[in-house]
Enzyme design. Structure first.
Site, PDB file in Angstrom:
ATOM      1  N   TYR A 188      37.148  27.777 -12.558  1.00 37.04           N
ATOM      2  CA  TYR A 188      38.229  27.044 -11.953  1.00 37.04           C
ATOM      3  C   TYR A 188      37.519  26.283 -10.671  1.00 37.04           C
ATOM      4  O   TYR A 188      37.479  26.869  -9.514  1.00 37.04           O
ATOM      5  CB  TYR A 188      39.339  27.975 -11.628  1.00 37.04           C
ATOM      6  CG  TYR A 188      40.546  27.342 -10.705  1.00 37.04           C
ATOM      7  CD1 TYR A 188      41.023  26.290 -11.068  1.00 37.04           C
ATOM      8  CD2 TYR A 188      40.912  27.887  -9.550  1.00 37.04           C
ATOM      9  CE1 TYR A 188      41.968  25.581 -10.184  1.00 37.04           C
ATOM     10  CE2 TYR A 188      41.786  27.480  -8.729  1.00 37.04           C
ATOM     11  CZ  TYR A 188      42.406  26.237  -9.066  1.00 37.04           C
ATOM     12  OH  TYR A 188      43.624  25.781  -8.246  1.00 37.04           O
ATOM     13  N   ASP A 227      39.306  24.387 -15.788  1.00 39.19           N
ATOM     14  CA  ASP A 227      39.977  23.268 -14.881  1.00 39.19           C
ATOM     15  C   ASP A 227      38.806  22.842 -14.074  1.00 39.19           C
ATOM     16  O   ASP A 227      38.585  23.416 -13.024  1.00 39.19           O
ATOM     17  CB  ASP A 227      41.017  23.909 -14.170  1.00 39.19           C
ATOM     18  CG  ASP A 227      41.593  22.707 -13.417  1.00 39.19           C
ATOM     19  OD1 ASP A 227      41.096  21.827 -13.213  1.00 39.19           O
ATOM     20  OD2 ASP A 227      42.728  23.193 -12.551  1.00 39.19           O
ATOM     21  N   HIS A 348      49.405  22.186 -16.654  1.00 43.43           N
ATOM     22  CA  HIS A 348      48.157  21.776 -17.484  1.00 43.43           C
ATOM     23  C   HIS A 348      48.659  22.409 -19.086  1.00 43.43           C
ATOM     24  O   HIS A 348      49.235  23.424 -19.087  1.00 43.43           O
ATOM     25  CB  HIS A 348      46.823  22.736 -17.089  1.00 43.43           C
ATOM     26  CG  HIS A 348      46.346  22.434 -15.706  1.00 43.43           C
ATOM     27  ND1 HIS A 348      45.327  21.747 -15.539  1.00 43.43           N
ATOM     28  CD2 HIS A 348      46.744  22.526 -14.514  1.00 43.43           C
ATOM     29  CE1 HIS A 348      44.883  21.488 -14.331  1.00 43.43           C
ATOM     30  NE2 HIS A 348      45.842  21.950 -13.646  1.00 43.43           N
TER      31      HIS A 348
END
Length: 359
Positions: A188, A227, A348
């Site tokens: 992340y 991500d 997302h």
């Protein structure tokens, strides 16, 4: 799979015909052989081949509000590895005490209740088939999780980019699983932010530098997902001009390369491009999907109310080493449309990757 034969009953009789002992023995032998073959095939599968990544934007909220739909999706896709970002569940440890980023917080009545909700969800199908590893933040921020099918045994699990000891990255940003043939990394990435003086630009530059160093020194092929908080090219955003000129309260950074929407500044995109080149890595989705897809080509969508309605970015990826290129079977973005179908309550949507068996 065992086969069962239901004997036919004679009309007017409740008595069932029995299979002959020879026939029953043959059926049992065949069934046992098939079951053994399936088990052996599963045992031989040392490396995962099907992967899923998703920024859940609070796993607890998704469990409370969107879990049946997401569970059905996972059941149908049947991935070997599931990587989650923005878990947003605090690490174990009392206030002021040393935290354990690998365990969920449970030292208060509220946190114990939240942990029970999570564990109940993960003990049900299809998630009960997975073992889960956590890397959590001290607060309800960030955090990652990796689910791996129980029959697949990673050689090593690490929680930081230097892959040493039991150390976790700050905010639980990294989980790395080492398998026989490659590494699987879930990250992340920190958001670039809007302003130099708020320390967000330097934080992102440091992160990109460390990722570059990591991809240059690893000794196995890499599958890197999560991500990544960057859109590589103009094709990866729905409205390039909008994102290039975006400002927060009229602020303009002194360096032109830092101007624009976080995740779409020239500085971030160039650093990301350098990481791919220096690490001999490739974007699995773009390898298969060359053209811009305004319906299903983006993994993040702005708030459906306001100026960001319909503004979308592709910031969730599967990045793989070039030597795995010929094994890429599929890489799909599973959400679509400005109404965010297939996002399961998050901003997302899930992205998946499938590789073929090594020849």
């Amino acid at each position: 799979m065992k086969r069962f034969f239901k004997p036919i009953e004679k009309e007017g009789s409740a008595k069932k015909l029995a299979l002959s002992s020879d026939c029953a023995s043959a059926v049992k032998t065949e069934g046992d052989a098939l079951a053994k073959g399936e088990n052996e095939e599963e045992e031989e599968k040392k490396d995962p081949l099907k992967f899923l990544t998703w920024n859940a934007n609070s796993l607890l909220l998704r469990i409370k509000n969107d879990w049946p739909q997401f569970s059905s999706f996972v059941q149908a896709l049947n991935p070997d590895v599931i990587c989650i970002q923005e878990v947003r569940i605090p690490a174990a440890g009392a206030k002021g005490a040393l935290k354990n980023p690998g365990e969920l917080k449970d030292d208060t009545s509220a946190s114990r209740e939240e942990k029970q909700i999570v564990m109940r969800a993960l003990s049900s199908a299809p998630f009960k088939e997975y073992r889960v590893w956590w890397s959590l933040s001290d607060s309800k921020y960030g955090g990652t999780a990796m689910f791996i099918k129980k029959h697949l045994q990673p050689k090593k699990i690490s929680f930081c980019l230097d892959r040493t000891g039991s150390k976790h990255e700050q905010d639980g940003r990294v989980i790395i699983a080492e398998f026989e043939s490659y590494l699987v990394m879930n990250t992340y990435a920190p958001n670039n932010g809007w302003k130099e003086e708020e320390n967000s630009f330097p934080r992102r530059r440091k992160w990109d530098k460390r990722i570059l160093e990591f991809v240059q020194c690893i000794d196995k092929p890499l599958i890197w997902c999560g991500d990544l908080n960057v859109s590589h090219e103009e094709i990866d955003v729905s409205h390039p001009d909008f994102f290039s000129s975006a400002k927060l309260n009229g602020y303009v950074p002194p360096n032109k390369e830092d101007c624009g929407q976080p995740g779409f500044t020239l500085a971030e995109r160039r650093r990301f491009n350098n990481i791919l080149n220096q690490g001999k890595l490739m974007d699995a989705y773009r390898f298969l999907h060359k053209e811009k897809d305004m319906d299903s080509g983006f993994s993040w969508s702005g708030n459906p109310i306001g100026k960001y309605r319909g503004k979308r970015m592709r910031i969730d990826y599967f990045i793989v080493s070039e030597q795995l290129k010929e094994r890429i079977v599929a890489c799909e973005i599973h959400g679509h449309g400005i109404e965010m179908e297939g996002f399961y309550g998050s901003d997302h949507c899930p992205v998946s990757l499938e590789l073929s068996q090594e020849i």
